[in-house]
Design an enzyme around this catalytic site. Structure first.
Site, PDB file in Angstrom:
ATOM      1  N   VAL A 248      18.067  72.047  63.254  1.00  0.00           N
ATOM      2  CA  VAL A 248      18.740  73.151  62.568  1.00  0.00           C
ATOM      3  C   VAL A 248      19.740  72.575  61.566  1.00  0.00           C
ATOM      4  O   VAL A 248      20.538  71.693  61.908  1.00  0.00           O
ATOM      5  CB  VAL A 248      19.456  74.077  63.568  1.00  0.00           C
ATOM      6  CG1 VAL A 248      20.112  75.241  62.834  1.00  0.00           C
ATOM      7  CG2 VAL A 248      18.471  74.600  64.603  1.00  0.00           C
TER       8      VAL A 248
ATOM      9  N   ASP B  86      13.672  81.759  77.940  1.00  0.00           N
ATOM     10  CA  ASP B  86      14.402  80.486  77.846  1.00  0.00           C
ATOM     11  C   ASP B  86      15.904  80.741  77.786  1.00  0.00           C
ATOM     12  O   ASP B  86      16.617  80.157  76.985  1.00  0.00           O
ATOM     13  CB  ASP B  86      13.943  79.706  76.611  1.00  0.00           C
ATOM     14  CG  ASP B  86      14.389  78.240  76.657  1.00  0.00           C
ATOM     15  OD1 ASP B  86      14.647  77.740  77.766  1.00  0.00           O
ATOM     16  OD2 ASP B  86      14.492  77.618  75.589  1.00  0.00           O
TER      17      ASP B  86
ATOM     18  N   GLY C  76      14.107  69.726  70.820  1.00  0.00           N
ATOM     19  CA  GLY C  76      12.818  69.102  71.073  1.00  0.00           C
ATOM     20  C   GLY C  76      11.741  69.539  70.111  1.00  0.00           C
ATOM     21  O   GLY C  76      10.766  68.824  69.904  1.00  0.00           O
ATOM     22  N   MET C  77      11.887  70.733  69.508  1.00  0.00           N
ATOM     23  CA  MET C  77      10.842  71.252  68.643  1.00  0.00           C
ATOM     24  C   MET C  77      11.259  71.291  67.177  1.00  0.00           C
ATOM     25  O   MET C  77      10.417  71.234  66.293  1.00  0.00           O
ATOM     26  CB  MET C  77      10.457  72.665  69.100  1.00  0.00           C
ATOM     27  CG  MET C  77       9.184  73.194  68.456  1.00  0.00           C
ATOM     28  SD  MET C  77       8.577  74.714  69.221  1.00  0.00           S
ATOM     29  CE  MET C  77       9.739  75.896  68.610  1.00  0.00           C
TER      30      MET C  77
ATOM     31  N   ALA D 153      22.224  70.871  64.475  1.00  0.00           N
ATOM     32  CA  ALA D 153      21.769  70.502  65.823  1.00  0.00           C
ATOM     33  C   ALA D 153      20.323  70.040  65.746  1.00  0.00           C
ATOM     34  O   ALA D 153      19.597  70.342  64.793  1.00  0.00           O
ATOM     35  CB  ALA D 153      21.908  71.676  66.786  1.00  0.00           C
TER      36      ALA D 153
END
Length: 643
Positions: A32, A141, A28-29, A25
């Site tokens: 993976v 989050d 935004g940061m 995956a």
């Protein structure tokens, strides 16, 4: 035809240990990847921060924080973090690999879930979140993307990238973090998050799972944020009438706009969920009495209904329609009727037996899971007890005990530091509870922070407990707010290693000691007090230089070798100049005149050889007789030699 560019990370060996296999995956940061841990020969998920963020300290700090936050949690419903490090310019995080899907993907496929499915998933989410809240961590989050549903049935909470210490309760001071659809009103209006903000996000997730849509939608993020801040989340049953009232009430409790009216943390909400769970599950099952009913032959396979029907109680006797087939007789009809009745009787016995069997199974299952070995029971609290005492309590509650050891920075070595499942969680009687015995805190390396600003030092020392306030030390060698030293709990300079969460105190530069020489006494005292220093007065002295006026500070001396806030400065005040009248020595012999002036505290100046002094008579002096002069100053004599 164009081909997609090959990800340069595929096949790369990170830190000499992790072989990247494929991409899972991208966010935004970070991205993976699936990787192989060559050292332990296992599959792992490795999260690599995007290269363009590597120079941004904010993102790097948040990335490392995710590792440390998740690593502090050892819970079956939290994704395990194995490792974190830096390879060249890449910051990475190694986690357990869970083949499966996210809750978001499940909702995309099924739109909405049943109440029972929602309860199953929320039980696991709240259990993992309760462990985080107990450890003092706020997730900040929560959303379906961060709930992982493994192929083997495990449900885990992941992505602690925005997690913060619950005790900090800090505002972000920047753009709101987290996904706007799940942000609590206090995060929208004040940027402040605590455990109750996570509860709000859980309530929004429950609403979405039960109805297939989010409660608030809008064309712009600010429109959604406005609804979070000003509207009350509706009940899920208003969109889906199949939602039971217990889940309606739970969603409303979790999403109340006033955080004071929400559950205090995930543990409180989990306990309430488990209280209503039996009524939610059994309300969707048929009652045992509903399995017993009068069945007609028409309901059974293989029974002809064209000529024969079974009438209910009180109806007319069984009627057999007359047949017109050739060769039939009254004897044949009677024989057929007898066989049909016997067949119905046998079937009736089987139906009754089946109903009794199902009723017995339901009762047995109810006993097994309600009061028998399969019943759920809360795991007792055993933290800080001796292992033998804790084992006895757990066994008395119906659990098997498996001892284990782990580091604990708070519980002393030799005492129980906790269990898995954790205290208060529901577990089946007869299941195994792991009993952790503390072996004391982990011994960690202490980062070198001397010469750095105090805020940077605190961030670097987050694995320890940095005591407030800092010790301020006055020095001319270091800029203000620069760390001079780090002290351990005994007040000595800390060594290279120290226990996890052990108390440390920063010694921080306050700049030079305030210079109060020459100030009026009141001003000097106020200056020292404002700087956090004490003062004491020594005996005043004359200042014959004339530089320091009477009542002003002529000297300020520390009483300690190093000066810290609270230390004392000795102040010496000026009495002004020591003035005395000059004796009249005109007409006296030079030796007598010298003796008189020296007795009065003056020095004497003249131009005669010592041999002739007895024959010299003083004829003039400067200063003149009776003039005021500073004690210790020089008086010049003029004389005449008489032979």
């Amino acid at each position: 035809m164009t081909t997609a560019p090959v990800d340069p990370m595929i096949g790369r060996l990170i830190d000499g240990r992790y072989q990247v296999r494929s991409r899972i995956a991208r966010g935004g940061m970070a991205t993976v990847y699936l990787a192989t841990d060559l050292r332990l020969e296992r599959r792992v998920a490795i999260k690599i921060m995007h290269g363009h963020l590597a120079d941004d300290n904010t993102f790097k700090t948040r990335f490392v924080q995710e590792a440390r936050s998740a690593a502090r949690l050892a819970h079956p419903n939290v994704v395990n973090v194995f490792d974190q490090g830096q390879d060249a310019d890449m910051a990475y995080l190694v986690m357990e690999y869970l083949p499966g899907i996210t809750l978001r993907e499940l909702l995309k496929d099924y739109k909405k879930l049943t109440p029972e499915q929602t309860v199953d998933i929320m039980d696991a989410v709240l259990a993992g979140l309760a462990a985080a809240h107990k450890a003092g961590i706020v997730h900040r989050d929560l959303k379906p993307e961060n709930v992982l549903l493994a192929d083997d049935g495990r449900i885990k909470l992941g992505d602690f990238g925005l997690a913060r210490a619950a005790s900090a309760n800090t505002a972000t001071g920047q753009a709101l973090l987290g996904t706007i659809a799940y942000l609590s009103p206090e995060l929208v209006t004040r940027g402040v998050a605590d455990a109750r903000s996570d509860i709000y996000a859980v309530g929004i997730m429950m609403y979405e799972m039960l109805t297939g849509e989010q409660p608030y939608v809008g064309e712009a993020p600010m429109a959604i944020a406005y609804q979070h801040a000003n509207d009350q989340v509706p009940t899920p049953s208003s969109k889906n009438p199949a939602v039971p009232v217990e889940l309606d009430e739970l969603v409303l409790w979790a999403t109340t706009r006033d955080p004071e009216e929400r559950p205090n943390d995930a543990r409180a909400m989990l306990e309430r969920l488990r209280e209503v769970e039996p009524s939610i599950r059994f309300s969707h099952l048929p009652l045992a009495t509903q399995a017993t009913m009068v069945l007609s032959d028409a309901s059974l396979p293989g029974v002809a209904t064209a000529e024969t029907s079974v009438l209910g109680a009180g109806a007319a006797p069984l009627a057999v329609t007359e047949t017109t087939s050739a060769g039939s007789s009254d004897g044949e009809d009677a024989q057929a009727l007898t066989k049909s009745a016997a067949s119905r009787k046998r079937r009736g016995y089987w139906i009754i037996a089946l109903v009794l069997l199902l009723t017995g199974l339901a009762a047995g299952t109810g006993w097994y899971f309600g009061a028998g070995p399969g019943a759920l029971a809360p795991v007792p609290e055993t933290a800080t007890l001796a292992p033998d005492a804790a084992t006895g309590i757990l066994e008395e509650a119906g659990f098997s005990v498996e001892p284990a050891e782990r580091n604990d920075p708070i519980v002393p070595a030799g005492q129980v530091s906790g269990t898995d499942p954790a205290a208060g969680e529901q577990a089946q009687r007869g299941s195994t509870v792991t009993l952790f015995v503390s072996i004391g805190p982990s011994i960690l390396p202490v980062p070198e922070v001397r010469g750095t600003p105090s805020d940077d030092a605190r961030a670097a020392l987050e694995d320890f407990t940095v005591v407030d306030p800092d010790i301020l030390q006055y020095t001319e060698d270091a800029p203000v707010d620069t760390v001079i030293d780090v002290l351990d709990a005994d007040g000595a300079t800390v060594g290279a290693e120290y226990p996890e969460l052990g108390e440390l105190t920063l010694v921080v530069s306050a700049g030079p000691v305030p210079d109060v020489v020459g100030m009026p006494v009141a001003e000097a005292e106020a200056t020292l007090t404002a700087a956090g220093l004490q003062f004491a007065h020594l005996d005043p002295v004359f200042d014959n230089s004339g530089a320091i006026a009477d009542g002003h500070v002529v000297a300020a001396e520390p009483t300690t070798e190093t000066v810290r806030q609270g230390d004392t400065i000795n102040l010496t005040l000026s009495k002004g100049q020591d003035l005395v009248a000059v004796p009249n020595v005109v007409g006296k012999k030079m030796p007598e005149a010298i003796a008189a002036l020296e007795a009065a505290g003056f020095e004497v100046g003249h131009s005669f050889p010592e041999l002739f002094l007895p024959a010299v008579t003083v004829t003039a002096q400067d200063p003149v007789a009776e003039a005021p002069a500073v004690r210790g100053s020089k008086v010049n004599l003029v004389g005449t030699l008489t032979l």
